[in-house]
Design an enzyme around this catalytic site. Structure first.
Site, short mmCIF file in Angstrom:
data_model
loop_
_atom_site.label_atom_id
_atom_site.label_comp_id
_atom_site.label_asym_id
_atom_site.label_seq_id
_atom_site.Cartn_x
_atom_site.Cartn_y
_atom_site.Cartn_z
N ILE A 1 -6.07 -15.69 7.90
CA ILE A 1 -5.82 -14.37 7.32
C ILE A 1 -4.54 -13.89 8.02
CG2 ILE A 1 -7.32 -13.23 9.02
CD1 ILE A 1 -8.04 -11.13 6.98
N SER A 2 -3.60 -13.33 7.25
CA SER A 2 -2.32 -12.94 7.84
C SER A 2 -2.49 -11.76 8.80
CB SER A 2 -1.35 -12.53 6.73
OG SER A 2 -1.18 -13.59 5.82
N GLN A 3 -1.51 -11.63 9.68
CA GLN A 3 -1.42 -10.47 10.59
C GLN A 3 -1.31 -9.20 9.72
OE1 GLN A 3 2.39 -10.66 12.40
NE2 GLN A 3 1.93 -9.19 14.03
#
Ligand code: SAH
Length: 227
Positions: A65-67
């Protein structure tokens, strides 16, 4: 309507001010939406305590999951309007999808993922979040080919890295539409924004919005699986 628990709401507000506003994200609707969507819902249970960390996190199957900042940055550049039709490539956890679905709540979000396990989990989250996010359509497959039956799109966002912009996606961008994609090699990419001017007003415009690091887009239009 399920209301996110107050304690995580506080953590989210802190995340919005210290990670997003502090780094220059200022679109009010993007900030409000990031303050609403509970990131812990999109994580494996053992990582919930880390949901508001300033970092990408593993979601299984070797994906991340992206930052939060990167999600906000891509969303700000995509600039979804309420009635837009948006295409997302790389559903992953579904976190970015949920944010787009809230922003384009009078439109539609189409999202494509190549790994069935991740897509099934994300679909379950869409059904449960906020009484159901009903404007999301999902598809299993190679997103680099786009979703021709539903094209054109007002916005296209690719949340995996590609060596170049896949041609089918450019072809599916509506006049006035924006395409946001990390372009580079397997270790580092530049966030590229392509904009198709309104009808009859000239060529595609391209700009860059800083360095990012994403997992690879696996496709015959991008990176092969056996790297
Ligand atoms: N937006 C996601 C980020 C997921 S990481 C989130 O917020 O969680 C990128 C995702 O792209 C991975 O789930 C990976 O499986 C998927 N992916 C990689 N290549 C793809 C392709 N060609 N088509 C669709 N999905 C792809």
């Amino acid at each position: 309507m399920i209301v996110p628990a107050p304690d995580t709401r506080r953590k989210r507000r802190r995340m919005v001010s210290s990670q997003l506003v502090a780094r220059g994200i200022n679109a009010p609707r993007v900030l409000a939406t990031m303050a609403w969507v509970p990131r812990e819902w999109f994580l494996p249970p053992h990582l919930c305590d880390e949901a508001y960390d300033d970092a990408p996190l593993p979601i299984g199957s070797g994906q991340t999951i992206s930052q939060p900042y990167v999600v906000a940055l891509m969303t700000e550049h995509l600039a979804p309007r309420r009635t837009d039709r948006i295409l997302e490539i790389g559903t992953g956890s579904g976190y970015q999808t949920a944010i787009l679905a809230r922003l384009a709540n009078g439109g539609q979000v189409f999202t494509i993922e190549r790994l069935p396990d991740l897509l099934i989990e994300a679909e379950e989250r869409f059904r449960r979040l906020g009484g159901g996010l009903t404007n999301i359509q999902t598809r299993l497959g190679d997103g680099a080919a786009g979703w021709p039956e539903e094209a054109p799109f007002d916005g296209i966002v690719v949340t995996a890295a590609a060596p170049r912009v896949p041609e089918p996606l450019v072809a599916q961008l509506a006049p006035g539409g924006r395409l946001v994609i990390p372009v580079g090699d397997l270790t580092a990419q530049e966030l590229v924004i392509l904009e198709r001017p309104p009808h009859g007003q000239g060529q595609l415009q391209q700009r860059q919005a800083g360095g990012v690091r994403f997992v690879p887009l696996i496709s015959r239009h991008a990176f092969s699986e056996d790297r």
